[in-house]
Design a protein around this motif. Structure first.
Motif, mmCIF file in Angstrom:
data_model
loop_
_atom_site.group_PDB
_atom_site.id
_atom_site.type_symbol
_atom_site.label_atom_id
_atom_site.label_comp_id
_atom_site.label_asym_id
_atom_site.label_seq_id
_atom_site.Cartn_x
_atom_site.Cartn_y
_atom_site.Cartn_z
ATOM 1 N N VAL A 142 0.666 -1.079 0.172
ATOM 2 C CA VAL A 142 0.182 -0.092 0.119
ATOM 3 C C VAL A 142 0.854 1.336 -0.175
ATOM 4 O O VAL A 142 0.621 2.238 -0.732
ATOM 5 C CB VAL A 142 -0.972 0.016 1.268
ATOM 6 C CG1 VAL A 142 -1.775 1.312 1.248
ATOM 7 C CG2 VAL A 142 -1.920 -1.178 0.897
ATOM 8 N N LYS A 143 1.864 1.385 0.581
ATOM 9 C CA LYS A 143 2.881 2.390 1.007
ATOM 10 C C LYS A 143 3.505 2.706 -0.286
ATOM 11 O O LYS A 143 3.538 3.855 -0.980
ATOM 12 C CB LYS A 143 3.708 2.312 2.032
ATOM 13 C CG LYS A 143 4.918 3.526 2.120
ATOM 14 C CD LYS A 143 5.707 3.250 3.228
ATOM 15 C CE LYS A 143 6.889 4.213 3.469
ATOM 16 N NZ LYS A 143 7.500 4.140 4.549
ATOM 17 N N THR A 144 4.055 1.538 -1.097
ATOM 18 C CA THR A 144 4.630 1.787 -2.327
ATOM 19 C C THR A 144 3.505 2.260 -3.490
ATOM 20 O O THR A 144 4.136 3.144 -4.125
ATOM 21 C CB THR A 144 5.234 0.245 -2.891
ATOM 22 O OG1 THR A 144 6.021 -0.122 -1.930
ATOM 23 C CG2 THR A 144 6.093 0.735 -4.078
ATOM 24 N N LEU A 145 2.347 1.772 -3.436
ATOM 25 C CA LEU A 145 1.634 2.392 -4.313
ATOM 26 C C LEU A 145 1.193 3.692 -4.132
ATOM 27 O O LEU A 145 1.083 4.491 -5.189
ATOM 28 C CB LEU A 145 0.306 1.227 -4.391
ATOM 29 C CG LEU A 145 0.184 -0.189 -5.114
ATOM 30 C CD1 LEU A 145 -0.913 -0.775 -4.647
ATOM 31 C CD2 LEU A 145 0.474 0.007 -6.497
ATOM 32 N N MET A 146 0.987 4.005 -2.926
ATOM 33 C CA MET A 146 0.368 5.368 -2.787
ATOM 34 C C MET A 146 1.748 6.407 -3.008
ATOM 35 O O MET A 146 1.155 7.495 -3.589
ATOM 36 C CB MET A 146 -0.008 5.440 -1.168
ATOM 37 C CG MET A 146 -1.504 4.861 -1.067
ATOM 38 S SD MET A 146 -2.659 5.629 -2.035
ATOM 39 C CE MET A 146 -2.706 7.031 -1.833
ATOM 40 N N LYS A 147 2.875 6.131 -2.818
ATOM 41 C CA LYS A 147 3.897 6.993 -2.890
ATOM 42 C C LYS A 147 4.078 7.344 -4.436
ATOM 43 O O LYS A 147 4.490 8.162 -4.770
ATOM 44 C CB LYS A 147 5.228 6.348 -2.286
ATOM 45 C CG LYS A 147 6.581 6.878 -2.197
ATOM 46 C CD LYS A 147 7.541 6.346 -1.527
ATOM 47 C CE LYS A 147 8.780 7.338 -1.441
ATOM 48 N NZ LYS A 147 10.018 6.818 -0.487
ATOM 49 N N VAL B 40 -9.342 12.720 1.320
ATOM 50 C CA VAL B 40 -9.476 14.216 0.776
ATOM 51 C C VAL B 40 -10.745 13.986 -0.587
ATOM 52 O O VAL B 40 -10.554 13.083 -1.474
ATOM 53 C CB VAL B 40 -8.336 14.699 0.008
ATOM 54 C CG1 VAL B 40 -8.866 16.222 -0.674
ATOM 55 C CG2 VAL B 40 -7.143 14.991 1.129
ATOM 56 N N GLN B 41 -11.728 14.502 -0.166
ATOM 57 C CA GLN B 41 -12.990 14.324 -1.131
ATOM 58 C C GLN B 41 -13.287 12.901 -1.630
ATOM 59 O O GLN B 41 -13.446 12.518 -2.610
ATOM 60 C CB GLN B 41 -12.685 15.035 -2.359
ATOM 61 C CG GLN B 41 -12.425 16.751 -2.115
ATOM 62 C CD GLN B 41 -12.513 17.390 -3.444
ATOM 63 O OE1 GLN B 41 -12.839 16.923 -4.261
ATOM 64 N NE2 GLN B 41 -11.692 18.612 -3.274
ATOM 65 N N GLY B 42 -13.252 12.016 -0.356
ATOM 66 C CA GLY B 42 -13.580 10.662 -0.564
ATOM 67 C C GLY B 42 -12.305 9.609 -1.366
ATOM 68 O O GLY B 42 -12.511 8.463 -1.470
ATOM 69 N N ASN B 43 -11.202 10.460 -1.720
ATOM 70 C CA ASN B 43 -10.301 9.780 -2.355
ATOM 71 C C ASN B 43 -9.013 9.787 -1.286
ATOM 72 O O ASN B 43 -8.792 10.622 -0.442
ATOM 73 C CB ASN B 43 -9.777 10.445 -3.482
ATOM 74 C CG ASN B 43 -10.834 10.398 -4.636
ATOM 75 O OD1 ASN B 43 -11.076 9.554 -5.065
ATOM 76 N ND2 ASN B 43 -11.473 11.579 -4.591
ATOM 77 N N TRP B 44 -7.957 8.903 -1.402
ATOM 78 C CA TRP B 44 -6.856 8.784 -0.499
ATOM 79 C C TRP B 44 -5.541 9.484 -1.145
ATOM 80 O O TRP B 44 -5.393 9.439 -2.500
ATOM 81 C CB TRP B 44 -6.448 7.370 -0.336
ATOM 82 C CG TRP B 44 -7.542 6.667 0.701
ATOM 83 C CD1 TRP B 44 -8.504 5.789 0.091
ATOM 84 C CD2 TRP B 44 -7.611 6.941 2.147
ATOM 85 N NE1 TRP B 44 -9.355 5.492 1.212
ATOM 86 C CE2 TRP B 44 -8.639 6.099 2.329
ATOM 87 C CE3 TRP B 44 -7.112 7.679 2.879
ATOM 88 C CZ2 TRP B 44 -9.304 6.127 3.543
ATOM 89 C CZ3 TRP B 44 -7.369 7.386 4.423
ATOM 90 C CH2 TRP B 44 -8.734 6.650 4.599
ATOM 91 N N VAL B 45 -5.044 10.288 -0.362
ATOM 92 C CA VAL B 45 -3.687 11.171 -0.909
ATOM 93 C C VAL B 45 -2.516 10.973 -0.154
ATOM 94 O O VAL B 45 -2.902 10.864 1.223
ATOM 95 C CB VAL B 45 -3.984 12.764 -0.894
ATOM 96 C CG1 VAL B 45 -2.602 13.517 -1.170
ATOM 97 C CG2 VAL B 45 -5.227 13.209 -1.779
ATOM 98 N N VAL B 46 -1.619 10.454 -0.592
ATOM 99 C CA VAL B 46 -0.544 10.072 0.200
ATOM 100 C C VAL B 46 0.104 11.151 1.278
ATOM 101 O O VAL B 46 -0.081 12.353 0.985
ATOM 102 C CB VAL B 46 0.719 9.722 -0.484
ATOM 103 C CG1 VAL B 46 1.497 10.940 -1.446
ATOM 104 C CG2 VAL B 46 1.950 8.881 0.225
ATOM 105 N N LYS B 47 0.403 10.831 2.446
ATOM 106 C CA LYS B 47 0.840 11.895 3.551
ATOM 107 C C LYS B 47 2.165 12.305 3.125
ATOM 108 O O LYS B 47 3.168 11.944 2.397
ATOM 109 C CB LYS B 47 1.069 11.192 4.849
ATOM 110 C CG LYS B 47 -0.097 10.757 5.480
ATOM 111 C CD LYS B 47 0.099 10.079 6.856
ATOM 112 C CE LYS B 47 -1.435 9.602 7.598
ATOM 113 N NZ LYS B 47 -1.089 9.288 8.877
ATOM 114 N N SER B 48 2.367 13.692 3.466
ATOM 115 C CA SER B 48 3.628 14.460 3.109
ATOM 116 C C SER B 48 4.883 13.797 3.614
ATOM 117 O O SER B 48 5.820 14.106 3.189
ATOM 118 C CB SER B 48 3.305 15.859 3.674
ATOM 119 O OG SER B 48 2.056 16.518 3.183
#
Length: 689
Positions: free
Chosen positions: A283-288, A322-330
């Motif tokens: 999950v971390k690799t995909l979101m990054k 964010v608006q129902g979608n997932w945004v990777v953390k800073s």
């Protein structure tokens, strides 16, 4: 025989024999850390052992302690660190000095079906298949043993009364936990883990061997088994295979070639490799890499049958809703102790600015880049990168969020949405303290926005000419009134938000007629703006004036573009709320530079120059109060005639005006103000590749 074969006649026929006596025992040893001319054949081998199933071998090779190249004191120190002062059978170095070196093997290749050892004798070629190819490398496990000894000594020195410790341990409560049954997925992860593999390797016992040198009689006897024995030869029959079948036998196709990996960059992880990782790392690799993604798309990228509840737990650790979608953390994109690849801003400042950008998208679909830049005070390239992660530019609308609002996810998982909402409230309170703003400042207005008016090029030009004439007349009237002693308030038209600016150049609300805190003083940049009919330049604040002076006392020569970059870095490094100037226009910068005893150098760039307009505006320190100012002024004068000069020209001009100038002064002048390239000298920031 074909006529073409006459040019390639058969000279000799050689019989090939397959020797099987050593087929399951023959290994090829390689020593990649030692040149081939320096073999270990004549060096005494103290010990040898093997794990046949894993094909792991360890060799202990003696070190010549009498060699003049051997440091005896260092060898004794290593032995002392490893074994300590005492002596027992478990000591690594029985001679109280490092007198041996251990080599451990790793497999050079897992498929050895193509490799064999061959010997040629009396017109016959005897081939024996290899069991393995091992690379022998030095083993430094003695250093681990030395570290453990050191830790044991430290623990012994720090330990207290053991009986008291035991009593304390008896008084502690014991917590009993019952482990739930292991799932198949968890079992697969455990089997693939490094700890499990190390445990399996340790289970196979070592088989100790006796080493015989290359010239030993036993070695000579074993080498005879490389030749095909009579019993093996009786099994051989004449080859009746076709040429194609024979080639297939010699070069069998590799099984792994059926799954050819696509050629890609070294930093790209294939989906097959990705699914070998634990779920959290997947999950971390995909979101990054993706930055923003709906939950349904994330589940589609993971292996079929993956538990959605487990994925929800993992996604909340590395992303925000964010608006129902997932945004990777800073902090996933910008870890601690890193910095921006564009501007060098620290990761902590980047995370703070990016969190503000993402928070803005929790309130509205679109944001304006200049509005963001005016608050977070980061370089434009960093702000642009934040926006490109989650948004796309739209005409007359700024930057719009990439994905539509995922209402289905919010309805399906209200508990997750509520938890994320509470998390955003906490982030918002921190951002309000850092950037000194209120959420009400960004709430959408109730009044409907007028529809954008589309104008043609001729209409735009006519409207601009009319506004320019009105501004010129108004400014001239204000200037006449100011010269007559009257008090006139100059009103500036609001800047349109129709386009997203690359850099915020809006003006600050500093009282008119005040320069550097002194009323009534008018800067050259202000007069220049009025004389050309443009909007009046804003006067400089004391904080900006101080920064300009300090910067030019260190840099001496700067382009306007480079000065903007340094100013943005300065603003980003300042604690939030302590900046005395929030928005700085180009007029304000040139005004402050002119008031800091600096002047613009009119460098004649060539017509084909690719330098941006801000890179062609070059400023230099004109007066610092030292005698060296004369040298700098003469150098600037040379650069008003050509954008590049030679060192001889600089020396000649200095000698002509000031007499003989020491070489150290010429070096100082060029290093302070110029950069060298291909034998020519350019003012800093103006060099063209």
């Amino acid at each position: 025989m074909a006529s073409g074969d006459d040019d390639d006649p058969i000279i000799e026929e050689i019989d090939v024999y397959l020797a099987k006596s050593l087929a399951d025992k023959l290994y090829l040893f390689q020593y990649p850390v030692r040149p081939s001319t320096m073999t270990y054949d004549d060096i005494n081998h103290v010990g040898a052992k093997i794990k046949p199933k894993q094909q792991r071998v360890e060799l202990e090779i003696a070190i010549n302690t009498t060699s003049p190249n051997y440091c005896r004191s260092k060898g004794e120190q290593i032995a002392l660190n490893v074994d300590g002062m005492g002596y027992d059978e478990t000591n690594t170095y029985s001679a109280k000095m490092m007198d041996k070196q251990t080599f451990s093997s790793i497999q050079a290749t897992t498929n050895i079906s193509r490799y064999a050892a061959a010997v040629f004798r009396k017109g016959e070629l005897h081939v024996t298949p290899l069991t393995g190819i091992l690379q022998m490398r030095p083993n430094f496990s003695y250093l681990d043993k030395a570290d453990s000894k050191t830790r044991e000594r430290e623990a012994a020195n720090e330990g207290g009364d053991s009986s008291q410790d035991e009593a304390e341990e008896e008084a502690k409560a014991i917590t009993v936990r019952f482990a739930r049954p292991e799932s198949e997925q968890a079992r697969q992860r455990r089997i693939q883990s490094y700890e499990f593999l190390q445990k399996k390797q340790a289970e196979e016992p070592w088989v100790h061997l006796h080493y015989h040198g290359a010239k030993d009689g036993r070695s000579e006897h074993e080498r005879q088994y490389l030749f095909c024995q009579s019993s093996d030869a009786s099994e051989n029959s004449e080859l009746v295979k076709t040429p194609k079948e024979y080639l297939t036998m010699l070069m069998p196709p590799l099984e792994e070639e059926k799954f050819v990996k696509p050629v890609g960059p070294s930093n790209v992880l294939s989906m097959a490799q990705l699914r070998t990782l634990p779920l959290g790392d997947q999950v971390k690799t995909l979101m990054k890499n993706v930055k923003v993604m709906p939950f349904a798309n994330l589940m589609g990228l993971l292996a079929s049958g993956t538990d959605s509840t487990a994925v929800l737990r993992c996604i909340q650790q590395v992303a925000l809703l964010v608006q129902g979608n997932w945004v990777v953390k800073s902090d996933v994109l910008y870890p601690k102790n890193t910095c921006s690849p564009h501007s060098g801003v620290p990761a902590e400042v980047l995370c703070r600015g990016r969190d503000f950008v993402i928070w803005r998208f929790t309130l509205e679909r679109s944001v304006m880049r200049k509005d963001v830049t005016s608050i977070i005070k980061l370089p434009p390239e960093d702000v642009k990168e934040f926006l490109e992660h989650v948004a796309a530019p739209r005409v007359n609308r700024g930057w719009e969020f990439l994905l539509p609002t995922d209402v289905d996810f919010v309805k399906k998982h209200p508990d997750v949405a509520h938890r994320q909402h509470m998390l955003w409230l906490g982030i918002q309170s921190k951002l309000e303290k850092v950037f000194k703003f209120s959420k009400d400042d960004f709430l959408p207005k109730n009044s409907p926005h007028p529809e954008p008016v589309h104008m043609g090029g001729a209409q735009r030009l006519k409207a601009a000419q009319e506004r320019a004439q009105e501004n010129r007349a108004s400014l001239q009237k204000d200037l006449d009134a100011r010269r007559a002693g009257g008090h006139v308030h100059i009103k500036q038209e609001p800047v349109s938000d129709a386009e997203d600016e690359p850099m915020d150049t809006s003006s600050s609300s500093i009282p008119n007629g005040s320069v550097n805190g002194y009323p009534g003083a008018t800067s050259p940049a202000f007069e220049h703006a009025i004389g050309n009919g443009g909007s009046p330049a804003h006067t400089s604040s004391p904080e900006l004036q101080e920064f300009v002076i300090k910067t030019f006392r260190k840099q001496f020569v700067l382009t306007l573009n480079e000065f903007k970059r340094l100013l943005n870095l300065h603003l980003a490094s300042m604690p939030a709320g302590q900046s005395g100037f929030h928005s700085v226009s180009d007029h304000m910068l040139t005004d402050a530079i002119a008031l800091s005893h600096c002047k613009q150098i009119m460098v004649p760039f060539p017509a084909h120059s690719k330098a941006a307009p801000d890179e062609q505006k070059v400023f230099g320190l004109w007066e610092s109060g030292e005698d060296f100012d004369k040298h700098r002024r003469l150098l600037y004068d040379l650069f008003t005639k050509n954008y590049r000069v030679r060192r001889a020209m600089v020396q000649s001009r200095l000698a002509q005006e000031l007499g003989e100038v020491p070489k150290v002064d010429v070096d100082r002048l060029l290093n302070e103000c110029c950069s060298s390239h291909a034998g020519m000298w350019y003012l800093k920031g103006t060099i063209q590749s």
